[in-house]
Design a protein around this motif. Structure first.
Motif, PDB file in Angstrom:
ATOM      1  N   PHE A 173      -0.843   2.033 -15.556  1.00  0.00           N
ATOM      2  CA  PHE A 173      -0.296   2.981 -14.955  1.00  0.00           C
ATOM      3  C   PHE A 173       1.168   3.274 -15.106  1.00  0.00           C
ATOM      4  CE2 PHE A 173      -1.223   4.930 -10.550  1.00  0.00           C
ATOM      5  CZ  PHE A 173      -0.346   6.044 -10.729  1.00  0.00           C
TER       6      PHE A 173
ATOM      7  N   ILE B  83       1.772   9.984 -11.324  1.00  0.00           N
ATOM      8  CA  ILE B  83       0.478  10.333 -11.106  1.00  0.00           C
ATOM      9  C   ILE B  83       0.235  11.857 -11.013  1.00  0.00           C
ATOM     10  CG2 ILE B  83       1.212  10.607  -8.300  1.00  0.00           C
ATOM     11  CD1 ILE B  83      -1.726   9.989  -7.642  1.00  0.00           C
TER      12      ILE B  83
ATOM     13  N   ALA C 265       7.201   0.046  -8.493  1.00  0.00           N
ATOM     14  CA  ALA C 265       7.621   0.986  -9.693  1.00  0.00           C
ATOM     15  C   ALA C 265       6.504   0.463 -10.631  1.00  0.00           C
ATOM     16  CB  ALA C 265       8.732   1.044 -10.028  1.00  0.00           C
ATOM     17  N   HIS C 266       6.023  -0.677 -10.677  1.00  0.00           N
ATOM     18  CA  HIS C 266       5.416  -1.255 -11.692  1.00  0.00           C
ATOM     19  C   HIS C 266       3.811  -1.058 -11.350  1.00  0.00           C
ATOM     20  CE1 HIS C 266       8.501  -2.703 -13.863  1.00  0.00           C
ATOM     21  NE2 HIS C 266       9.071  -3.341 -12.785  1.00  0.00           N
TER      22      HIS C 266
ATOM     23  N   PRO D  55       1.712   0.945  -8.717  1.00  0.00           N
ATOM     24  CA  PRO D  55       1.820   1.842  -8.009  1.00  0.00           C
ATOM     25  C   PRO D  55       0.728   1.722  -6.671  1.00  0.00           C
ATOM     26  CG  PRO D  55       1.858   2.654 -10.027  1.00  0.00           C
ATOM     27  CD  PRO D  55       1.727   1.192 -10.038  1.00  0.00           C
ATOM     28  N   ARG D  56       0.787   2.791  -5.723  1.00  0.00           N
ATOM     29  CA  ARG D  56      -0.063   2.280  -4.539  1.00  0.00           C
ATOM     30  C   ARG D  56      -1.380   2.658  -4.955  1.00  0.00           C
ATOM     31  NH1 ARG D  56       4.496   6.122  -0.939  1.00  0.00           N
ATOM     32  NH2 ARG D  56       2.865   6.152   0.841  1.00  0.00           N
ATOM     33  N   THR D  57      -1.379   3.773  -5.536  1.00  0.00           N
ATOM     34  CA  THR D  57      -2.994   4.263  -5.792  1.00  0.00           C
ATOM     35  C   THR D  57      -3.863   3.340  -6.657  1.00  0.00           C
ATOM     36  OG1 THR D  57      -1.906   5.882  -7.528  1.00  0.00           O
ATOM     37  CG2 THR D  57      -2.637   6.849  -5.645  1.00  0.00           C
ATOM     38  N   VAL D  58      -3.345   2.312  -7.117  1.00  0.00           N
ATOM     39  CA  VAL D  58      -4.005   1.425  -7.993  1.00  0.00           C
ATOM     40  C   VAL D  58      -5.135   0.724  -6.989  1.00  0.00           C
ATOM     41  CG1 VAL D  58      -4.037  -0.917  -9.072  1.00  0.00           C
ATOM     42  CG2 VAL D  58      -2.607   0.791  -9.794  1.00  0.00           C
ATOM     43  N   SER D  59      -4.798   0.284  -5.825  1.00  0.00           N
ATOM     44  CA  SER D  59      -5.577  -0.230  -4.738  1.00  0.00           C
ATOM     45  C   SER D  59      -6.343   0.859  -4.118  1.00  0.00           C
ATOM     46  CB  SER D  59      -4.693  -1.276  -3.956  1.00  0.00           C
ATOM     47  OG  SER D  59      -3.561  -0.382  -3.069  1.00  0.00           O
ATOM     48  N   LEU D  60      -6.253   1.944  -4.278  1.00  0.00           N
ATOM     49  CA  LEU D  60      -6.850   3.023  -3.429  1.00  0.00           C
ATOM     50  C   LEU D  60      -7.874   3.774  -4.099  1.00  0.00           C
ATOM     51  CD1 LEU D  60      -6.936   4.561  -0.632  1.00  0.00           C
ATOM     52  CD2 LEU D  60      -4.783   5.808  -1.407  1.00  0.00           C
ATOM     53  N   VAL D  61      -7.544   4.405  -5.396  1.00  0.00           N
ATOM     54  CA  VAL D  61      -8.327   5.443  -5.671  1.00  0.00           C
ATOM     55  C   VAL D  61      -9.638   4.925  -6.513  1.00  0.00           C
ATOM     56  CG1 VAL D  61      -8.381   7.280  -7.492  1.00  0.00           C
ATOM     57  CG2 VAL D  61      -6.329   7.105  -5.853  1.00  0.00           C
TER      58      VAL D  61
ATOM     59  N   THR E  96       8.849   1.023  -0.166  1.00  0.00           N
ATOM     60  CA  THR E  96       8.590   2.283   0.069  1.00  0.00           C
ATOM     61  C   THR E  96       7.414   2.518   1.114  1.00  0.00           C
ATOM     62  OG1 THR E  96       9.345   3.076  -1.763  1.00  0.00           O
ATOM     63  CG2 THR E  96       7.877   4.533  -1.002  1.00  0.00           C
ATOM     64  N   ASN E  97       6.267   1.393   0.832  1.00  0.00           N
ATOM     65  CA  ASN E  97       4.856   1.534   1.462  1.00  0.00           C
ATOM     66  C   ASN E  97       4.526   0.078   1.426  1.00  0.00           C
ATOM     67  OD1 ASN E  97       1.686   2.526   0.654  1.00  0.00           O
ATOM     68  ND2 ASN E  97       2.565   2.225   2.591  1.00  0.00           N
ATOM     69  N   ALA E  98       4.034  -0.677   2.656  1.00  0.00           N
ATOM     70  CA  ALA E  98       3.644  -1.701   2.725  1.00  0.00           C
ATOM     71  C   ALA E  98       2.328  -1.822   3.284  1.00  0.00           C
ATOM     72  CB  ALA E  98       4.681  -2.830   3.474  1.00  0.00           C
ATOM     73  N   LEU E  99       1.410  -2.552   2.925  1.00  0.00           N
ATOM     74  CA  LEU E  99       0.076  -2.257   3.189  1.00  0.00           C
ATOM     75  C   LEU E  99      -0.573  -3.783   3.479  1.00  0.00           C
ATOM     76  CD1 LEU E  99      -1.079  -0.386   0.341  1.00  0.00           C
ATOM     77  CD2 LEU E  99      -1.157   0.647   2.627  1.00  0.00           C
TER      78      LEU E  99
END
Lengths: 266, 477, 224
Positions: free
Chosen positions: C105, C109, C143-144, C146-152, C184-187
Motif C-alpha cells: 500500500f 487510495i 501512514a505505513h 493504512p486503515r483499509t488494509v484491515s477493512l476492504v 487519526t483512527n484507532a480501532l
C-alpha cells in the motif's frame, strides 16, 4: 429487624396491624380480604380495618391526573393514626402508597413528612407474611400444581415475586410450575386496558395461553387487577369456544394460603 | 424509495397498532425477535451484582456528562477543531440538512453512502438529499433493506426486524437487478455486500452517526458489526458525522463502560466486531481516510428536555434499544405503529421534545407502566416515571404552571377531566364512596353485560354481593 | 444569533450549578480485575476470538511468514496487501510463492480505489495490542499501514504479539495513555464482519472481511 435482598428493613412481629384492603378487594374480591385477615389473626395479630378507606388513588395517578390522585390519597392519610404496619393485599396499591405517595406530596411542607413516615410502614401482604411473620404452616391440601403470576408493580417496585414464591414453596403438596415469559406484564395496566383494548387483549391473550400451556391447575396471584384481567380473558375465550368448564382457574394468594393451611379445609 | 417523512399524525397510532395486532404472522415475528434479544441480553449478565454495578457506573457517567453539557460541548468543539474536524451546530432538522447540503455542493458530491444513523432518520436526511438531486444510500444491511422497501426502520438497532427472510428474498428479487429469489440468509447478505461494495468505492461523501463524542480528546466513537460504518468513515473523501448534542462524554476513559453496557444491552454481545475511534481527517503522508471530517451537532428539541430537571434524564439514553426489546406493547405492535423515528418506550419519552407533545402524547399512554423498560435500561433512565410525567403534561390546563412543554395540554378533554374529577370526588368522600359501592353490590344483578372496552375481551366484572367492609362488620358482631 | 450561541445559551440557562462527583471508572475496573497469568489471558483472548468465528493460530516469530503463506495458499489468495516499508511486509515477501503477489500500500487510495476493492484477496496488518476479556485486537493504522488494509480485502491476517495483551479495554487505554496520543483512527476488531439484520440470523462477511485470521506470536510459548 430483618433485611431483605433489596435492603428493606422489617419490624419485629407487631401486636396490631392495619389492613388496607384496596377498592378492588373491598368491592370485587372480599373473600381474599377476609382470608388476609384470617392469615394475620392466626398469628395473634389484631387486624384493624379503617372504615374510611376507599382507594389509594393510583388510577388517577397513573392516568396523568395528579391533583385528583392527591385528593384521594389525602383522604386516606389520616386513617392510620397508630404506628402499626399497614398491610396491603396488593403489590400495585402497596407500591402506590410506598413509592408514589412520597412523590405526590414531595413539595408539601406539612403533609410531606407524614406521608414519608406512612410509606415506611406500608407492606405488601406476602412480604409481611414472609419477612415479619415468618409464615410456616403445614399444608393440609391435596397435591396440586400452580403457576404464580406476580404483578409488575409487586415485582419491580416492591420486589415481592420472591416472597410470593417463597410462600408457595413452603407448601409441601404444592408444585409450582413456571409459565413462559413469567416476568411479562399481563396487559392490564389500569386504564391502559380501556384506552388500548386491542393491544391489551393481545398481551393478556398471550398470558392466558402461556398459563394454560404450563401445566398448572390454577394461577395464583397477589394482585386482583391482574387476576381479573387474566381470568376474565380466559373466561371470555371459553365462552367464545363454547367450553362449559373454565380452561383456567385462579385465586388470590391470600385465599389459596388460607384454604390450604387452615384447620378446616374449605 | 420516496416515502414521505417517517412520521404520521398522532390520530392514527391506534389504527396502526391494531393492524399489527390483528396480523398473526407479524405478531409471531416480533415475538420471536423479542424472545431472541431478551435471551441474548440475559446471557450477557449472569451476575446481577455486576450488571447493577455497571448500570450505576454508566448512569453516573451519563449524568456527569449532562450536568456539564454546555461546557463539554465547547470543549469538544475546541478539541475537534484543533484536530482538524469541522464542527457545525444545527437547531433543527432544516439546519442540519442545510449544513450537509452546503458541504455536498462545495465538494460537488452526487452520491452519499450512509452508515447507520438514527439522527439522520430524525432529520429525514435521505429525502432532503434526494430532493436536492443527491443520492443518499443506506449501507447498514437492515437500513438498506428498509430503504429498498421504501419503509422506515422499525427498531433503532435492528431496522428490518419486522421483515421475514421470505419478504426480503422477494424484495431483493424484485428490486435488485439480476438477483434470483433466495431465502438463504447468507446469499441475501452477499447480495447486499456486492451491491454496496461498489457504492462505497463510488461515494463522494460518507455519512455516519456517533455513539460517543469524547470532549477530552476531540474524538468520535462508532460501534458496529458489519464494517459499513468503517467504510463510510474511511473510503469517501468527505466524512460527515451527525449526532444529537447529548452524545458527548467528558473523558475517553468513560467510553469503555458505556461501550460494554451498550452492546450487552442491545444485542447481547460482549463486544461488537468494530469499535472505531476517529480523531482526525487524513494526515499528510497517510494513504487513506477522508480528507475532510465534519460533525453536525443537532438540538432539535433536546434543549427542552434538558431544561427540566426530571425530563433531563431522557438525554442519558445511549440508544441500545433494550427498552423496546422488553416492552410488552412494542412486542405486540412493532416499531412502525409508533409513527416516530424512535419507537418503544424511549420513543415515547424523547419524541415529545423532538415533535411536540401535541403530536406525540398518545405514545405516553401506550404503556402498561409495567416497568420492564426501566428495569433493563443500562443508564437507569426512570422511563415509567417520565411516562407518567408526560401524561400529566398532556392533560395539564394549557395555561397552568404544570404545562411546561411544547404542546402541553393537547391531550386534555372536557369529558376525561370531568370523569376524573367525579372519580376523585367519590373516592375522597367516604359517604359518597359508601353509597356508590353499596349500591353497586346491591345492584350487582344489574351490572352491565357490556362494559365497553373491558368486556370486548373479558367477561364482565361483577361486584360481590357483600363488600369486605360488610363481611368484616358482620364477623365482628 | 447563530445556532451555536442559541443552543449553548439555552443549555447554560438551565445547567445545574454543581456537577455531580466524577464517576469512579478506574476503581470500578480495579475492583473487577481477574489477575490472570499470561497463559490464562491468552486462552481468554483465544476463546473469545474463536467464539466470534475468528481463526486463531499460534506462531513463533520466525515461523509466522510460513504459516501465512500456507493459509493464503489454502484459501486461494492471489493478491495479498500489506503496509509499505514495514519489516513484516519484507519478511512475508520472502516467504510467498510465485503464485501469490504481495501488494504494498504505497500510494493514496484515490489512485487505485477500484483495484483495491476488486482485486485484493487479503490484507496483513500488525495489532498494537489485544484485549483478553473481549477478544479484541487493537489496530492503530498509520501512514505505513493504512486503515483499509484491515477493512476492504475479504480476508484479514493480523499479527498479535502476546506480550501486548491487556486484561480489558479500560486497562489497555490507561496503560497506553490513549487520551494523550490517539492516532487519526484507532480501532478495536473483535472478529470477522457480521450481521444479524435478516431475521436475527447471523451471517458473516457483511461489508468488512469475511475471515479474520489471527496469528498469536509467542516467543516463550507461554500460550501452549
Amino acid at each position: 429487624m430483618e433485611l431483605d435482598a433489596a435492603g428493606r428493613s422489617y419490624p419485629a412481629k407487631p401486636s396490631d396491624v392495619y389492613l388496607y384492603a384496596t377498592c378492588l378487594v373491598d368491592q370485587f374480591a372480599p373473600e381474599a380480604g377476609l382470608d388476609a385477615v384470617r392469615l394475620l389473626e392466626r398469628e395473634g395479630i389484631t387486624v384493624h380495618f379503617p372504615e374510611g378507606q376507599t382507594c389509594c388513588g393510583q388510577p388517577a395517578y397513573s392516568s396523568g391526573y395528579p391533583d385528583e390522585a392527591r385528593a384521594v390519597a389525602r383522604s386516606q392519610l389520616d386513617l392510620f393514626p397508630e404506628p402499626w404496619p399497614v398491610v396491603v393485599p396488593s403489590g400495585s396499591c402497596g407500591a402506590m402508597m410506598r413509592h408514589h405517595y412520597p412523590k405526590l406530596f414531595e413539595d408539601d411542607m406539612v403533609l410531606g413528612p407524614q406521608v414519608r413516615a406512612l410509606a415506611e410502614r406500608v407492606f405488601e401482604l406476602t412480604e409481611f407474611l414472609v419477612h415479619v411473620l415468618h409464615f410456616a404452616h403445614p399444608d393440609r391440601g391435596e397435591q396440586c400444581t400452580v403457576a404464580l403470576h406476580t404483578s409488575c408493580h409487586a415485582r419491580r417496585e416492591m420486589g415481592c415475586h420472591e416472597t410470593s414464591s417463597a410462600l408457595l414453596d413452603s407448601l409441601d403438596q404444592v408444585d409450582v410450575t413456571e409459565q413462559a415469559r413469567v416476568e411479562e406484564c399481563c396487559g392490564f395496566g389500569g386504564t391502559f386496558s380501556i384506552r388500548f383494548p386491542e393491544i391489551s387483549e393481545a398481551i393478556v391473550s398471550d398470558k392466558v395461553e402461556s398459563l394454560r400451556a404450563c401445566g398448572a391447575q390454577k394461577v395464583v396471584s397477589a394482585d386482583c387487577g391482574c387476576l381479573f384481567n387474566i381470568l376474565g380473558r380466559a373466561a371470555k375465550l371459553d365462552q367464545q369456544a363454547g367450553r362449559a368448564s373454565p380452561s383456567l382457574e385462579g385465586e388470590h394468594i391470600a385465599s389459596f394460603l388460607w384454604r390450604r393451611t387452615s384447620e378446616a379445609p374449605r | 424509495m420516496s416515502q414521505p417523512i417517517n412520521f404520521h399524525p398522532v390520530e392514527s397510532f391506534k389504527e396502526r397498532g391494531r393492524s399489527v395486532v390483528n396480523d398473526p404472522a407479524q405478531r409471531k415475528n416480533f415475538r420471536s425477535a423479542m424472545d431472541f434479544l431478551q435471551g441474548k441480553r440475559r446471557a450477557q449478565f449472569p451476575e446481577r451484582q455486576e450488571l447493577e454495578g455497571l448500570r450505576d457506573l454508566a448512569s453516573a457517567i451519563r449524568r456527569y456528562s449532562l450536568a456539564q453539557l454546555p461546557t463539554l460541548l465547547e470543549q469538544l468543539e475546541r478539541n475537534l477543531t484543533a484536530n482538524g474536524i469541522q464542527v457545525h451546530w444545527a437547531e433543527n432538522a432544516e439546519d442540519a440538512n442545510a449544513i450537509a447540503l452546503d458541504i455536498a455542493r462545495r465538494v460537488q458530491a452526487r452520491k452519499i453512502i450512509k452508515g447507520k444513523s438514527m439522527v439522520s432518520e430524525e432529520v429525514d436526511f435521505n429525502h432532503r438529499m434526494q430532493e436536492a438531486g443527491i443520492e443518499a444510500l443506506e449501507s447498514d444491511m437492515g437500513e438498506y433493506i428498509v430503504q429498498l422497501a421504501g419503509e422506515a426502520p422499525s427498531h433503532i438497532i435492528m431496522p428490518a426486524i419486522h421483515k421475514t427472510k421470505q419478504q426480503i428474498a422477494q424484495l431483493f428479487s424484485e428490486k435488485v437487478p439480476g438477483v434470483p429469489y433466495s431465502e438463504d440468509v447468507d446469499t441475501l447478505i452477499q447480495v447486499g455486500r456486492q451491491v454496496l461494495r461498489r457504492k462505497f468505492a463510488e461515494a463522494d461523501i460518507g455519512l455516519s452517526g456517533v455513539n460517543f463524542a469524547v470532549a477530552e480528546t476531540g474524538s468520535l466513537c462508532l460501534v458496529e458489526n458489519e464494517g459499513n460504518g468503517r467504510m463510510c468513515t474511511t473510503v469517501p473523501k468527505v466524512h460527515i458525522a451527525i449526532t444529537g448534542i447529548e452524545k458527548v462524554v467528558a473523558k475517553l476513559e468513560h467510553v469503555p463502560p458505556l461501550y460494554s453496557v451498550l452492546t450487552r444491552s442491545a444485542t447481547g454481545q460482549a463486544v461488537t466486531t468494530y469499535f472505531n475511534i476517529i480523531t482526525r481527517p487524513r494526515q499528510p503522508g497517510e494513504k487513506d481516510g477522508p480528507e475532510e471530517v465534519h460533525l453536525i451537532l443537532l438540538d432539535n428539541g433536546r434543549t427542552q428536555a434538558y431544561a427540566d430537571a426530571q425530563l433531563r434524564a431522557t438525554l442519558q439514553c445511549i440508544r441500545c434499544g433494550a427498552c423496546m426489546n422488553h416492552c410488552p406493547v412494542y412486542a405486540r405492535i412493532g416499531g412502525h405503529a409508533y409513527g416516530t423515528t424512535y419507537p418503544g418506550p424511549i420513543g415515547a419519552i424523547i419524541s415529545p421534545h423532538l415533535r411536540g407533545l401535541d403530536q406525540t402524547y398518545p405514545l405516553a399512554f401506550a404503556s402498561t407502566l409495567c416497568g420492564a423498560c426501566t428495569e433493563v435500561c443500562p443508564v437507569r433512565i426512570p422511563i415509567t416515571e417520565l411516562l407518567v410525567r408526560l401524561r400529566n403534561e398532556a392533560q395539564a390546563r394549557p395555561d397552568s404552571e404544570d404545562a411546561t412543554l411544547r404542546g402541553s395540554g393537547a391531550g386534555r378533554t372536557k369529558l376525561a377531566t370531568a370523569v376524573w374529577r367525579g372519580w376523585s370526588l367519590v373516592y375522597s368522600r367516604l359517604g359518597l364512596y359508601r353509597m356508590t359501592s353499596w349500591s353497586m353490590s346491591r345492584g350487582r344483578a344489574l351490572s352491565p353485560i357490556d362494559q365497553g372496552a373491558w368486556t370486548r375481551s373479558r367477561t364482565p366484572l361483577v361486584p360481590a354481593p357483600k363488600r369486605l367492609r360488610d363481611l368484616l362488620r358482620k364477623r365482628r358482631k | 444569533m447563530r445556532a451555536r450561541e442559541r443552543i449553548l445559551g439555552r443549555l447554560r440557562a438551565t445547567a445545574l450549578p454543581h456537577p455531580p462527583e466524577p464517576p469512579e471508572v478506574a476503581s470500578w475496573y480495579a475492583g473487577r480485575q481477574r489477575n490472570e497469568t499470561r497463559p490464562q489471558q491468552i486462552e481468554r483472548l483465544r476463546s473469545a476470538l474463536e467464539a466470534a468465528r475468528a481463526e486463531v493460530h499460534d506462531a513463533r516469530d520466525a515461523a509466522w511468514p510460513a504459516i501465512v503463506k500456507g493459509l493464503a495458499e489454502a484459501k486461494g489468495v492471489r493478491r495479498l496487501l500489506a503496509g509499505s516499508g514495514s519489516p513484516d511486509a519484507a519478511r512475508l515477501a520472502q516467504a510467498l510463492p510465485a503464485g501469490i503477489e504481495l501488494v504494498c500500500f504505497d500510494r493514496p487510495i484515490d489512485d487505485w480505489r477500484d483495484e483495491l476493492f476488486d482485486t485484493i484477496d487479503a490484507g496483513l496488518s500488525r495489532a498494537k495490542g489485544a484485549i483478553a476479556e473481549t477478544g479484541s485486537l487493537i489496530l492503530w493504522p498509520d501512514a505505513h499501514e493504512p486503515r483499509t488494509v484491515s477493512l476492504v480485502p475479504p480476508i484479514h491476517f493480523v499479527l498479535v504479539d502476546v506480550g501486548t495483551l491487556h486484561p480489558d479495554f479500560h486497562t489497555a487505554m490507561q496503560a497506553g495513555r490513549w487520551a494523550e496520543n490517539l492516532p487519526t483512527n484507532a480501532l478495536l476488531v473483535s472478529g470477522p464482519s457480521k450481521t444479524a439484520d435478516i431475521q436475527q440470523t447471523l451471517a458473516y462477511g457483511a461489508h468488512g472481511p469475511r475471515e479474520l485470521i489471527v496469528l498469536l506470536i509467542d516467543e516463550e510459548g507461554a500460550g501452549k
